[in-house]
Design an enzyme around this catalytic site. Structure first.
Site, PDB file in Angstrom:
ATOM      1  N   SER A 191       7.366 -15.800 -41.816  1.00 11.81           N
ATOM      2  CA  SER A 191       6.416 -15.090 -40.938  1.00 11.81           C
ATOM      3  C   SER A 191       5.075 -15.822 -40.883  1.00 11.81           C
ATOM      4  O   SER A 191       4.475 -15.968 -39.818  1.00 11.81           O
ATOM      5  CB  SER A 191       6.158 -13.681 -41.475  1.00 11.81           C
ATOM      6  OG  SER A 191       7.284 -12.880 -41.295  1.00 11.81           O
TER       7      SER A 191
ATOM      8  N   GLY B 284      13.597 -14.001 -33.368  1.00 13.69           N
ATOM      9  CA  GLY B 284      12.878 -12.917 -32.695  1.00 13.69           C
ATOM     10  C   GLY B 284      11.371 -13.113 -32.791  1.00 13.69           C
ATOM     11  O   GLY B 284      10.630 -12.810 -31.851  1.00 13.69           O
TER      12      GLY B 284
ATOM     13  N   ASP C 275      13.287  -6.349 -44.333  1.00 17.42           N
ATOM     14  CA  ASP C 275      14.247  -7.460 -44.306  1.00 17.42           C
ATOM     15  C   ASP C 275      15.064  -7.551 -45.600  1.00 17.42           C
ATOM     16  O   ASP C 275      15.985  -8.354 -45.690  1.00 17.42           O
ATOM     17  CB  ASP C 275      13.503  -8.787 -44.081  1.00 17.42           C
ATOM     18  CG  ASP C 275      12.926  -8.867 -42.675  1.00 17.42           C
ATOM     19  OD1 ASP C 275      13.357  -8.094 -41.803  1.00 17.42           O
ATOM     20  OD2 ASP C 275      12.041  -9.711 -42.448  1.00 17.42           O
TER      21      ASP C 275
ATOM     22  N   ARG D  87      22.480  -4.565 -38.986  1.00 16.84           N
ATOM     23  CA  ARG D  87      22.597  -4.772 -40.437  1.00 16.84           C
ATOM     24  C   ARG D  87      23.147  -3.553 -41.173  1.00 16.84           C
ATOM     25  O   ARG D  87      23.722  -3.708 -42.250  1.00 16.84           O
ATOM     26  CB  ARG D  87      21.236  -5.191 -41.033  1.00 16.84           C
ATOM     27  CG  ARG D  87      20.906  -6.629 -40.716  1.00 16.84           C
ATOM     28  CD  ARG D  87      19.662  -7.135 -41.413  1.00 16.84           C
ATOM     29  NE  ARG D  87      19.484  -8.557 -41.124  1.00 16.84           N
ATOM     30  CZ  ARG D  87      18.315  -9.187 -41.082  1.00 16.84           C
ATOM     31  NH1 ARG D  87      17.212  -8.533 -41.339  1.00 16.84           N
ATOM     32  NH2 ARG D  87      18.264 -10.471 -40.817  1.00 16.84           N
TER      33      ARG D  87
ATOM     34  N   ARG E 126      20.467 -13.294 -43.643  1.00 17.18           N
ATOM     35  CA  ARG E 126      20.196 -12.414 -44.792  1.00 17.18           C
ATOM     36  C   ARG E 126      21.481 -11.745 -45.290  1.00 17.18           C
ATOM     37  O   ARG E 126      21.622 -11.460 -46.479  1.00 17.18           O
ATOM     38  CB  ARG E 126      19.122 -11.388 -44.438  1.00 17.18           C
ATOM     39  CG  ARG E 126      17.808 -12.061 -44.016  1.00 17.18           C
ATOM     40  CD  ARG E 126      16.614 -11.155 -44.175  1.00 17.18           C
ATOM     41  NE  ARG E 126      15.468 -11.653 -43.415  1.00 17.18           N
ATOM     42  CZ  ARG E 126      14.676 -12.656 -43.787  1.00 17.18           C
ATOM     43  NH1 ARG E 126      14.881 -13.270 -44.937  1.00 17.18           N
ATOM     44  NH2 ARG E 126      13.666 -13.043 -43.028  1.00 17.18           N
TER      45      ARG E 126
END
Ligand code: S3P
Length: 433
Positions: free
Chosen positions: A22, A93, A315, A346, A387
């Protein structure tokens, strides 16, 4: 690529994790909007951040990459050039949503697209406020899905916007557009999300203030290039932390990890579950808190994860689900419906794959209910989500035989060195093509 993972090898030693994804995106974007040179050390080597660099180059930004550092020659707030081809955000994204904010203030036309996963992710959440700010935007499926066409303007309107969801990407897109607005852009958040954009804009000298849940930014104020050192990514560290907690006899030191309070939900949840984690040597790098984390294996118990904690652990839910699967008792995760619109759904992916490992797991509309027990080795699949792939590899470390993780090449999205780091700590993980 597939991974073969076997249990029983304890993890010991120390390691580093890649530069925060990030923060790396923001350093590249904000550095490009600054005047002069920005030098970034420890920039993420993941494919997502590389996409941001490629898009910025296509917009006329000169970027030099040399031995572990990146130099960006900023174009000022709206000195970018119209790209002569599609901008491709790949799987990222953050690249797409934040870049739309930057493009809203550029007086030219561009089209941004991504891979099949990104082309399924909702973009109305950034398109709506950016249209209110004066950008002309059209997109597939009733202006909600990529590819997205945008014609920005150098007379962006400042807006006051109440975020309908606690999304750092939406907040950041508005703030980046607001850098080119004449007057004050105000963003109001009901629940805080990660605040790296706010911290970095302040570090670059932008006129940004925060009071309680209200962020105010004065636009059209030039910012100056800076030197930055990106902290290690706590979301990547999360896989090593979980592995070290879960594999008996482990003790691992992870150095230089970002511990921004909007991201440390993983520490709070693992500690709530009974993990032994020491936060050592706290310091600050360019306005971001950093520390070394010492993790020792511990017996875990189930817990509850919901708002206001959820945005701080967003996340990390896949790997926390693995920790919950090995904990004593039940873990209930709620307020997590956003996970359905990440790189994959997810909640569905975690429930489906952990079920193959004999975990008692139930999907609810906004979360998961997981009853801890023994994990059975199985052949599982990442659903093309980085992930998920790493969380399943961690699950393999505590299963009762050889676990195969299919479609694991996506790990390169955020943590290309994951296997090397895990192997150096002693884990029995092999990659096969
Ligand atoms: C990110 C924000 C979060 C997070 C994503 C990275 C960012 O997404 O899930 O991995 O860098 O701003 P949302 O803003 O959609 O919640």
């Amino acid at each position: 690529m597939i991974l073969s993972v076997t249990p029983d090898k304890k993890l010991n030693g120390s390691c580093c994790v890649p530069g925060d994804k990030s923060i790396s995106h923001r350093a590249a974007l904000i550095g490009s909007m600054a005047e002069g040179k920005t030098v970034i050390h420890n920039f993420s080597k993941g494919a997502d951040c590389y996409r941001t660099l490629q898009c910025l180059k296509a917009l006329g930004v000169e970027i030099q990459q040399e031995d572990g550092k990146i130099c960006i020659f900023g174009r000022g707030l709206n000195g970018f050039c119209e790209p002569d081809d599609l901008l491709d955000a790949g799987n990222s994204g953050t690249t797409m949503r934040l870049l739309l904010g930057l493009l809203a203030g550029q007086d030219f036309f561009s089209v941004i697209t991504g891979d099949p996963s990104l082309r399924r992710r909702p973009m109305g959440r950034v398109i709506d406020p950016l249209v209110k700010m004066g950008a002309e935007i059209s997109a597939r499926c009733d202006n909600t899905l990529p590819p997205i066409c945008i014609r920005g303007t150098n007379t962006v309107h400042p807006i006051e916007y109440i975020l309908p969801i606690p999304s750092a990407q939406v907040k950041s897109a508005i703030l980046l557009a607001g850098m080119n607005a004449k007057g004050q852009t105000t963003v109001i958040q009901r629940l805080p999300s990660r605040d790296h954009t706010e911290r970095m804009l302040q570090y670059f000298g932008a006129a940004l203030t925060i009071k309680d849940n209200v962020i105010c930014l004065q636009g059209k104020r030039p910012i100056k290039g800076q030197q930055l050192q990106i902290p290690g990514d706590i979301s990547s560290a999360a896989f090593i932390m979980a592995a070290a907690v879960l594999v008996p006899g482990s003790e691992v030191l992870i150095r230089d990890v970002g511990i921004n309070p909007t991201r440390t939900g993983i520490l709070d949840v693992l500690k709530m579950m009974g993990a032994q984690i020491d936060v050592l040597e706290q310091r600050s790098w360019n306005g971001e808190p950093v520390a070394d984390l010492l993790i020792r294996s511990s017996k875990l118990k189930g817990t509850e994860i919901k708002n206001p904690l959820l945005p701080r652990v967003l996340d990390e839910i896949p790997v926390l689900a693995v920790a919950a699967a090995a904990a004593e008792g039940e873990t209930v995760i709620s307020d997590a419906a956003e996970l359905r619109v990440k790189e994959t759904d997810r909640l569905k992916a975690v429930a489906s794959e952990l079920c193959k490992m004999n975990v008692e797991i139930k999907e609810k509309a906004d979360g998961l209910i997981i009853r801890g027990g023994k994990l059975r080795a199985a052949r599982v699949n990442s659903w093309g989500d980085h992930r998920m792939a790493m969380a399943l590899a961690v699950a393999g470390l505590i299963a009762d035989g050889e676990t195969i993780v299919e479609d694991a090449g996506c790990i390169d999205i955020s943590f290309p060195a994951f296997l090397d780091v895990m192997k150096a700590l002693g884990a029995a993980i092999r990659a096969e093509n």
